[in-house]
Design a protein around this motif. Sequence first.
Motif, PDB file in Angstrom:
ATOM      1  N   PHE A 116      47.561  32.973  45.891  1.00  0.00           N
ATOM      2  CA  PHE A 116      46.945  34.210  45.422  1.00  0.00           C
ATOM      3  C   PHE A 116      47.879  35.399  45.639  1.00  0.00           C
ATOM      4  CE2 PHE A 116      44.725  38.076  46.775  1.00  0.00           C
ATOM      5  CZ  PHE A 116      44.208  38.462  45.545  1.00  0.00           C
ATOM      6  N   TRP A 117      48.448  35.519  46.824  1.00  0.00           N
ATOM      7  CA  TRP A 117      49.329  36.658  47.088  1.00  0.00           C
ATOM      8  C   TRP A 117      50.632  36.569  46.295  1.00  0.00           C
ATOM      9  CZ3 TRP A 117      48.354  41.248  48.826  1.00  0.00           C
ATOM     10  CH2 TRP A 117      47.173  41.448  49.549  1.00  0.00           C
ATOM     11  N   TYR A 118      51.056  35.352  46.024  1.00  0.00           N
ATOM     12  CA  TYR A 118      52.209  35.188  45.137  1.00  0.00           C
ATOM     13  C   TYR A 118      51.882  35.755  43.756  1.00  0.00           C
ATOM     14  CZ  TYR A 118      55.897  32.863  42.468  1.00  0.00           C
ATOM     15  OH  TYR A 118      56.958  32.613  41.642  1.00  0.00           O
ATOM     16  N   ILE A 119      50.682  35.507  43.274  1.00  0.00           N
ATOM     17  CA  ILE A 119      50.245  36.019  41.974  1.00  0.00           C
ATOM     18  C   ILE A 119      50.147  37.544  42.010  1.00  0.00           C
ATOM     19  CG2 ILE A 119      48.264  36.110  40.393  1.00  0.00           C
ATOM     20  CD1 ILE A 119      47.843  33.117  41.061  1.00  0.00           C
ATOM     21  N   VAL A 120      49.625  38.096  43.109  1.00  0.00           N
ATOM     22  CA  VAL A 120      49.531  39.556  43.238  1.00  0.00           C
ATOM     23  C   VAL A 120      50.904  40.199  43.075  1.00  0.00           C
ATOM     24  CG1 VAL A 120      49.042  41.453  44.841  1.00  0.00           C
ATOM     25  CG2 VAL A 120      47.467  39.524  44.687  1.00  0.00           C
ATOM     26  N   HIS A 121      51.903  39.659  43.746  1.00  0.00           N
ATOM     27  CA  HIS A 121      53.243  40.245  43.673  1.00  0.00           C
ATOM     28  C   HIS A 121      53.908  39.990  42.320  1.00  0.00           C
ATOM     29  CE1 HIS A 121      53.408  41.734  47.736  1.00  0.00           C
ATOM     30  NE2 HIS A 121      53.050  40.555  48.224  1.00  0.00           N
ATOM     31  N   SER A 122      53.601  38.890  41.695  1.00  0.00           N
ATOM     32  CA  SER A 122      54.133  38.645  40.354  1.00  0.00           C
ATOM     33  C   SER A 122      53.585  39.689  39.380  1.00  0.00           C
ATOM     34  CB  SER A 122      53.762  37.236  39.881  1.00  0.00           C
ATOM     35  OG  SER A 122      54.349  36.250  40.708  1.00  0.00           O
ATOM     36  N   VAL A 123      52.277  39.919  39.439  1.00  0.00           N
ATOM     37  CA  VAL A 123      51.662  40.950  38.600  1.00  0.00           C
ATOM     38  C   VAL A 123      52.239  42.321  38.954  1.00  0.00           C
ATOM     39  CG1 VAL A 123      49.496  42.094  37.987  1.00  0.00           C
ATOM     40  CG2 VAL A 123      49.560  39.612  38.274  1.00  0.00           C
ATOM     41  N   LEU A 175      41.184  36.556  41.954  1.00  0.00           N
ATOM     42  CA  LEU A 175      40.681  36.985  43.255  1.00  0.00           C
ATOM     43  C   LEU A 175      39.331  36.357  43.595  1.00  0.00           C
ATOM     44  CD1 LEU A 175      40.774  38.564  45.835  1.00  0.00           C
ATOM     45  CD2 LEU A 175      40.139  40.634  44.580  1.00  0.00           C
ATOM     46  N   PRO A 176      38.311  36.455  42.735  1.00  0.00           N
ATOM     47  CA  PRO A 176      37.033  35.819  43.118  1.00  0.00           C
ATOM     48  C   PRO A 176      37.136  34.308  43.269  1.00  0.00           C
ATOM     49  CG  PRO A 176      36.962  36.614  40.837  1.00  0.00           C
ATOM     50  CD  PRO A 176      38.194  37.174  41.460  1.00  0.00           C
ATOM     51  N   ILE A 193      38.113  43.506  52.636  1.00  0.00           N
ATOM     52  CA  ILE A 193      39.465  43.738  53.153  1.00  0.00           C
ATOM     53  C   ILE A 193      40.517  43.172  52.203  1.00  0.00           C
ATOM     54  CG2 ILE A 193      41.076  43.079  54.992  1.00  0.00           C
ATOM     55  CD1 ILE A 193      38.674  43.257  56.935  1.00  0.00           C
ATOM     56  N   VAL A 194      40.300  41.953  51.717  1.00  0.00           N
ATOM     57  CA  VAL A 194      41.270  41.339  50.806  1.00  0.00           C
ATOM     58  C   VAL A 194      41.353  42.128  49.501  1.00  0.00           C
ATOM     59  CG1 VAL A 194      41.848  39.259  49.500  1.00  0.00           C
ATOM     60  CG2 VAL A 194      40.909  39.057  51.809  1.00  0.00           C
ATOM     61  N   LEU A 195      40.217  42.564  48.989  1.00  0.00           N
ATOM     62  CA  LEU A 195      40.218  43.373  47.765  1.00  0.00           C
ATOM     63  C   LEU A 195      41.001  44.666  47.961  1.00  0.00           C
ATOM     64  CD1 LEU A 195      39.256  44.162  44.910  1.00  0.00           C
ATOM     65  CD2 LEU A 195      37.155  45.048  45.973  1.00  0.00           C
ATOM     66  N   VAL A 196      40.745  45.370  49.048  1.00  0.00           N
ATOM     67  CA  VAL A 196      41.415  46.644  49.298  1.00  0.00           C
ATOM     68  C   VAL A 196      42.914  46.440  49.498  1.00  0.00           C
ATOM     69  CG1 VAL A 196      41.645  48.552  50.941  1.00  0.00           C
ATOM     70  CG2 VAL A 196      39.372  47.789  50.221  1.00  0.00           C
ATOM     71  N   LEU A 197      43.297  45.443  50.295  1.00  0.00           N
ATOM     72  CA  LEU A 197      44.719  45.217  50.560  1.00  0.00           C
ATOM     73  C   LEU A 197      45.483  44.803  49.307  1.00  0.00           C
ATOM     74  CD1 LEU A 197      44.674  43.436  54.045  1.00  0.00           C
ATOM     75  CD2 LEU A 197      45.295  45.801  53.528  1.00  0.00           C
ATOM     76  N   SER A 198      44.885  43.943  48.487  1.00  0.00           N
ATOM     77  CA  SER A 198      45.568  43.531  47.257  1.00  0.00           C
ATOM     78  C   SER A 198      45.684  44.701  46.283  1.00  0.00           C
ATOM     79  CB  SER A 198      44.842  42.347  46.610  1.00  0.00           C
ATOM     80  OG  SER A 198      43.484  42.648  46.365  1.00  0.00           O
ATOM     81  N   THR A 199      44.670  45.563  46.247  1.00  0.00           N
ATOM     82  CA  THR A 199      44.722  46.741  45.374  1.00  0.00           C
ATOM     83  C   THR A 199      45.779  47.730  45.841  1.00  0.00           C
ATOM     84  OG1 THR A 199      42.370  46.502  44.822  1.00  0.00           O
ATOM     85  CG2 THR A 199      43.368  48.656  44.438  1.00  0.00           C
ATOM     86  N   LEU A 200      45.846  47.964  47.142  1.00  0.00           N
ATOM     87  CA  LEU A 200      46.876  48.867  47.676  1.00  0.00           C
ATOM     88  C   LEU A 200      48.275  48.304  47.427  1.00  0.00           C
ATOM     89  CD1 LEU A 200      45.284  49.972  51.077  1.00  0.00           C
ATOM     90  CD2 LEU A 200      45.423  51.274  48.941  1.00  0.00           C
ATOM     91  N   ILE A 234      36.016  50.653  42.738  1.00  0.00           N
ATOM     92  CA  ILE A 234      34.612  50.776  42.324  1.00  0.00           C
ATOM     93  C   ILE A 234      34.276  49.753  41.245  1.00  0.00           C
ATOM     94  CG2 ILE A 234      32.957  52.285  41.142  1.00  0.00           C
ATOM     95  CD1 ILE A 234      34.329  54.649  42.596  1.00  0.00           C
ATOM     96  N   VAL A 235      35.158  49.626  40.248  1.00  0.00           N
ATOM     97  CA  VAL A 235      34.911  48.724  39.127  1.00  0.00           C
ATOM     98  C   VAL A 235      34.911  47.262  39.561  1.00  0.00           C
ATOM     99  CG1 VAL A 235      35.880  47.882  36.947  1.00  0.00           C
ATOM    100  CG2 VAL A 235      35.766  50.335  37.385  1.00  0.00           C
ATOM    101  N   THR A 236      35.766  46.920  40.525  1.00  0.00           N
ATOM    102  CA  THR A 236      35.934  45.510  40.908  1.00  0.00           C
ATOM    103  C   THR A 236      35.142  45.126  42.160  1.00  0.00           C
ATOM    104  OG1 THR A 236      37.910  46.049  42.223  1.00  0.00           O
ATOM    105  CG2 THR A 236      38.247  45.476  39.909  1.00  0.00           C
ATOM    106  N   TRP A 237      34.490  46.080  42.798  1.00  0.00           N
ATOM    107  CA  TRP A 237      33.811  45.824  44.070  1.00  0.00           C
ATOM    108  C   TRP A 237      32.703  44.784  43.935  1.00  0.00           C
ATOM    109  CZ3 TRP A 237      35.190  47.623  48.826  1.00  0.00           C
ATOM    110  CH2 TRP A 237      34.283  47.438  49.864  1.00  0.00           C
ATOM    111  N   ARG A 238      31.815  44.981  42.965  1.00  0.00           N
ATOM    112  CA  ARG A 238      30.660  44.105  42.845  1.00  0.00           C
ATOM    113  C   ARG A 238      31.077  42.658  42.626  1.00  0.00           C
ATOM    114  NH1 ARG A 238      25.313  44.546  42.009  1.00  0.00           N
ATOM    115  NH2 ARG A 238      24.288  42.841  40.895  1.00  0.00           N
ATOM    116  N   ARG A 239      32.022  42.437  41.726  1.00  0.00           N
ATOM    117  CA  ARG A 239      32.420  41.069  41.388  1.00  0.00           C
ATOM    118  C   ARG A 239      33.076  40.363  42.563  1.00  0.00           C
ATOM    119  NH1 ARG A 239      32.944  38.831  36.436  1.00  0.00           N
ATOM    120  NH2 ARG A 239      34.169  36.917  36.252  1.00  0.00           N
TER     121      ARG A 239
END
Length: 274
Positions: A116-123, A175-176, A193-200, A234-239
């Motif tokens: 997952f984190w590899y994908i985050v950095h690729s994006v 992510l989900p 925490i994972v959502l916030v860290l990946s977004t930052l 805000i947009v991605t929080w619920r999912r």
Amino acid sequence: MWWLVAATLVVAWLTHYVVVIQHEYAHSFMAWITGIKDDPIRIEWGGTGIHNIVTLGDIDEDVDYDKALAAGHTTAAALTAMAGVVIGNGVFYLVARQLLRRPGVAAPPWVLYFLFWYIVHSVGNFYDYVPLRTFAADGDVKNFALATGWSRWWIYGVAGYLTLWAIVDLYRKALPRTLGAAGFGRLWPARAIVLVLSTLTLFVLYALPALEQADPVSVFMGRTSLIVIPAVLIVTWRRNVVSELPLPPGRQTREQRAPAQNASSDAGHELTPG
């Protein structure tokens, strides 16, 4: 799964190194293959300053694009410039996304989390170049545009849509699916925490090169990246934090197993004499 959350910064840092080094060596090897560099292993690592150790912000493929263009090697320069994002990041990103969909990969949570984190950095690498630094005075897009004669607006339009697709896919599926398969389930604080860290990581770390540019367009894009962070959360929080998470085939949550177990128990009582 709190141990995964505790290891997030280390995992994010290691996968960032993998993605960036792949990017630079894709440039270097393509330059060597096309004849505009004599040693594919040689790259500029950027020194031992804390900024470079943390972000690899000063690493460089050590390819002289100006010399190649002056010598008329436009095709070689174009292929080399695009190799970092297209081959070094794009090809391996597609491989990682396919692996993330395979049920067998969901078995070891740490492998899934690393992917997952590899994908985050690729994006993040896609996002760093298009849209953030499409109009920068240096970088891969500038070298590719000079070598091909393509308008940067075309690059911005075509590659920008691909980057947007990858970002949406990251939040809607990658992510989900990772959170669900890794067993985060009811651990909504960990999910947050994972959502916030990946977004930052995506919108701050990869905005830094744009913020360091001299041209106002790149700086504006970098600042915009910082401004949109609250809206993205805000947009991605619920999912990703509130809703039920998707699970790989064959795996059920405790709540999903309970009705089937109760039904089986009731059936057993009905068949028992007396």
